[in-house]
Scaffold this motif. Structure first.
Motif, mmCIF file in Angstrom:
data_model
loop_
_atom_site.group_PDB
_atom_site.id
_atom_site.type_symbol
_atom_site.label_atom_id
_atom_site.label_comp_id
_atom_site.label_asym_id
_atom_site.label_seq_id
_atom_site.Cartn_x
_atom_site.Cartn_y
_atom_site.Cartn_z
ATOM 1 N N GLY A 52 0.797 -1.218 0.000
ATOM 2 C CA GLY A 52 0.000 0.000 0.000
ATOM 3 C C GLY A 52 0.828 1.265 0.000
ATOM 4 O O GLY A 52 0.748 2.074 -0.924
ATOM 5 N N VAL A 53 1.659 1.430 1.030
ATOM 6 C CA VAL A 53 2.380 2.695 1.196
ATOM 7 C C VAL A 53 3.297 2.957 0.009
ATOM 8 O O VAL A 53 3.355 4.067 -0.507
ATOM 9 C CB VAL A 53 3.188 2.678 2.516
ATOM 10 C CG1 VAL A 53 3.982 3.946 2.655
ATOM 11 C CG2 VAL A 53 2.259 2.489 3.686
ATOM 12 N N LEU A 56 1.740 4.478 -3.051
ATOM 13 C CA LEU A 56 1.146 5.811 -2.909
ATOM 14 C C LEU A 56 1.613 6.767 -3.992
ATOM 15 O O LEU A 56 0.810 7.445 -4.625
ATOM 16 C CB LEU A 56 1.519 6.393 -1.545
ATOM 17 C CG LEU A 56 0.511 6.232 -0.422
ATOM 18 C CD1 LEU A 56 1.051 6.863 0.831
ATOM 19 C CD2 LEU A 56 -0.802 6.886 -0.820
ATOM 20 N N SER A 154 -5.651 -2.456 0.742
ATOM 21 C CA SER A 154 -4.965 -1.304 0.139
ATOM 22 C C SER A 154 -5.709 -0.719 -1.044
ATOM 23 O O SER A 154 -5.839 0.499 -1.152
ATOM 24 C CB SER A 154 -3.570 -1.704 -0.331
ATOM 25 O OG SER A 154 -2.777 -2.061 0.755
ATOM 26 N N LEU A 157 -8.513 1.839 -0.545
ATOM 27 C CA LEU A 157 -7.974 3.093 -0.006
ATOM 28 C C LEU A 157 -7.254 3.873 -1.095
ATOM 29 O O LEU A 157 -7.431 5.087 -1.250
ATOM 30 C CB LEU A 157 -7.020 2.800 1.153
ATOM 31 C CG LEU A 157 -7.658 2.173 2.397
ATOM 32 C CD1 LEU A 157 -6.592 1.831 3.423
ATOM 33 C CD2 LEU A 157 -8.663 3.128 3.007
ATOM 34 N N LEU A 158 -6.443 3.150 -1.884
ATOM 35 C CA LEU A 158 -5.709 3.816 -2.965
ATOM 36 C C LEU A 158 -6.680 4.401 -3.988
ATOM 37 O O LEU A 158 -6.459 5.497 -4.512
ATOM 38 C CB LEU A 158 -4.769 2.821 -3.647
ATOM 39 C CG LEU A 158 -3.559 2.379 -2.818
ATOM 40 C CD1 LEU A 158 -2.856 1.211 -3.470
ATOM 41 C CD2 LEU A 158 -2.579 3.535 -2.659
ATOM 42 N N MET A 161 -8.117 7.598 -2.802
ATOM 43 C CA MET A 161 -7.136 8.679 -2.931
ATOM 44 C C MET A 161 -7.003 9.106 -4.378
ATOM 45 O O MET A 161 -6.918 10.301 -4.684
ATOM 46 C CB MET A 161 -5.780 8.204 -2.412
ATOM 47 C CG MET A 161 -5.741 8.072 -0.914
ATOM 48 S SD MET A 161 -4.095 7.619 -0.417
ATOM 49 C CE MET A 161 -4.445 6.288 0.681
#
Lengths: 261, 154
Positions: A52-53, A56, A154, A157-158, A161
């Motif tokens: 996930g991170v 980003l 993930s 959430l991605l 965003m």
């Protein structure tokens, strides 16, 4: 000659269904491994970071670019009708309903899915998975399930965003550079975008895509031929199959969600 | 990377994701916009409702006071029956209020416009608005215009 062609077709079909069967069986083992992760949530956090991170950057940059380009192109068309205030709803609807979920899923499979496949495939090629089995550690529970769950968490959430940044990008271009009215941009958007019909459906789509993309990535790695070439093929297959699955599924979901209107 | 830094990064990631979802829900969608929480129901029948839809706004003097809840067809009187929910704050509409279907702008969405009358009585929950005006169908009007023009020319 003719028979050979038929035989080849038959073999292709059999391999296809065999893989589907193996993938489904694998999925059941994967789902059975999920409850155990509550105790070992540490493993999931580790994967949330690398899946996930680390995705980003590409998601945020792509989202902003897609939003800015959409804003610019839509503005050029809408200004002919004197309807440039519709820029907000147009961009928001296309991002939230379609572009956000689909593009995020495609980027996600390229950035994170391929990495997961390569990692698990190499673990298999270097016999790490067999070693785990010998130590009575279930590699599906230990290796595959955390990656699957992390992908499943993930991607939605991605996607959120991606859509949010995209809308901000089109706001920047439309309102900041091209002079669309600030209030009309947001108020038209709010009057056209429905929380249930649009936002929720977008989230449902992204969850479905997250499920499929993570499943394919983990399965391809686990099912890879344990050689250098096999792993490279599996990685390619992950990206290609995810793209097919996501685009096909998107059509089905769109037809189900918006077909009746 | 230390355990702590990793967990902080994941925490920020999840918080960002939730913030983005929150922004989509609050800033982009109509959640924060008008919604009837506690309202009363009125019905009205129209000959033709044009492009009116469920959730279309109900306005009085241009101010949004409610929305359309359901649209049905009465096959006995050959009329469309529209049920609308009006916010309780606006519960003092005269009983001879008129309802019409109008279009916002030339090509905009359609809405129900209410025009208050002069009666002493107020409309109550479940009441029916008797005075109605159907939607104007643009094609019909253009057709009439063309037809009239042609017959005059003869």
């Amino acid at each position: 000659m003719f028979l050979e062609k038929i035989q080849k077709l038959g073999r292709l079909g059999l391999t296809f269904f065999e893989r589907i069967g193996r993938a489904s069986f694998f999925l059941m083992q994967l789902l059975a491994g999920l409850p155990g992760l509550v105790v070992h949530f540490r493993l999931v956090v580790q994967q949330l970071y690398s899946i996930g991170v680390l995705s980003l950057a590409i998601i945020l940059v792509s989202g902003a670019t897609v939003g800015m380009v959409l804003g610019l192109q839509m503005y050029n068309t809408l200004i002919d009708f004197g309807a440039e205030e519709s820029l907000g709803p147009t961009v928001a609807l296309s991002l939230v309903r379609e572009l956000g979920p689909v593009l995020s899923a495609l980027l996600f499979s390229g950035r994170a899915g391929s990495a997961v496949t390569a990692e698990i495939g190499l673990m298999k090629a270097t016999d790490q998975l067999s070693v785990m089995e010998m130590m009575a550690v279930d590699p599906i529970k230990r290796v595959a399930a955390p990656r699957f769950l992390a992908g499943l968490i993930s991607l939605p959430l991605l996607t959120a965003m991606f859509s949010a940044v995209g809308i901000l990008g089109s706001f920047f271009v439309g309102v900041g550079m091209l002079g669309v009215d600030d209030g009309a941009f947001w108020s038209q958007m709010q009057s056209k975008v429905d929380l249930h019909g649009d936002i929720y459906n977008g989230v449902i789509k992204s969850i479905a895509f997250g499920f499929v993309a993570s499943w394919i990535a983990v399965f391809e790695g686990y099912d890879a031929v344990p050689t250098t070439e096999g792993v490279s093929r599996a990685t390619t297959r992950t990206v290609v199959h995810t793209a097919f699955a996501v685009l096909g599924l998107d059509f089905v979901l769109t037809a189900l969600m918006y077909g009746e209107e | 990377m230390s355990r702590r830094a990793l967990e902080i990064a994941v925490g920020i990631f999840i918080a960002l994701g939730i913030a983005a979802l929150f922004m989509l829900a609050m800033k982009v969608s109509n959640l924060s916009a008008f919604d009837v929480k506690a309202g009363y129901t009125l019905t009205a029948s129209f000959e033709n409702i044009g492009g009116l839809k469920v959730r279309s706004p109900v306005r009085i003097g241009g101010v949004r006071i409610g929305r359309v809840v359901s649209i049905d067809y009465d096959s006995e009187h050959f009329e469309a029956i529209v049920m609308m929910s009006v916010d309780n704050r606006y519960n003092e509409l005269p009983s001879d209020t008129e309802a019409g279907i109008y279009t916002a702008g030339l090509l905009g969405e359609q809405y129900i416009g209410l025009a208050p009358g002069g009666a002493e009585e107020f409309l109550r929950d479940g009441d029916r608005i008797d005075e109605t005006q159907s939607a104007i169908i643009l094609e019909k009007m253009i057709g009439n215009l063309l037809f009239d023009g042609a017959s005059e020319g003869k």
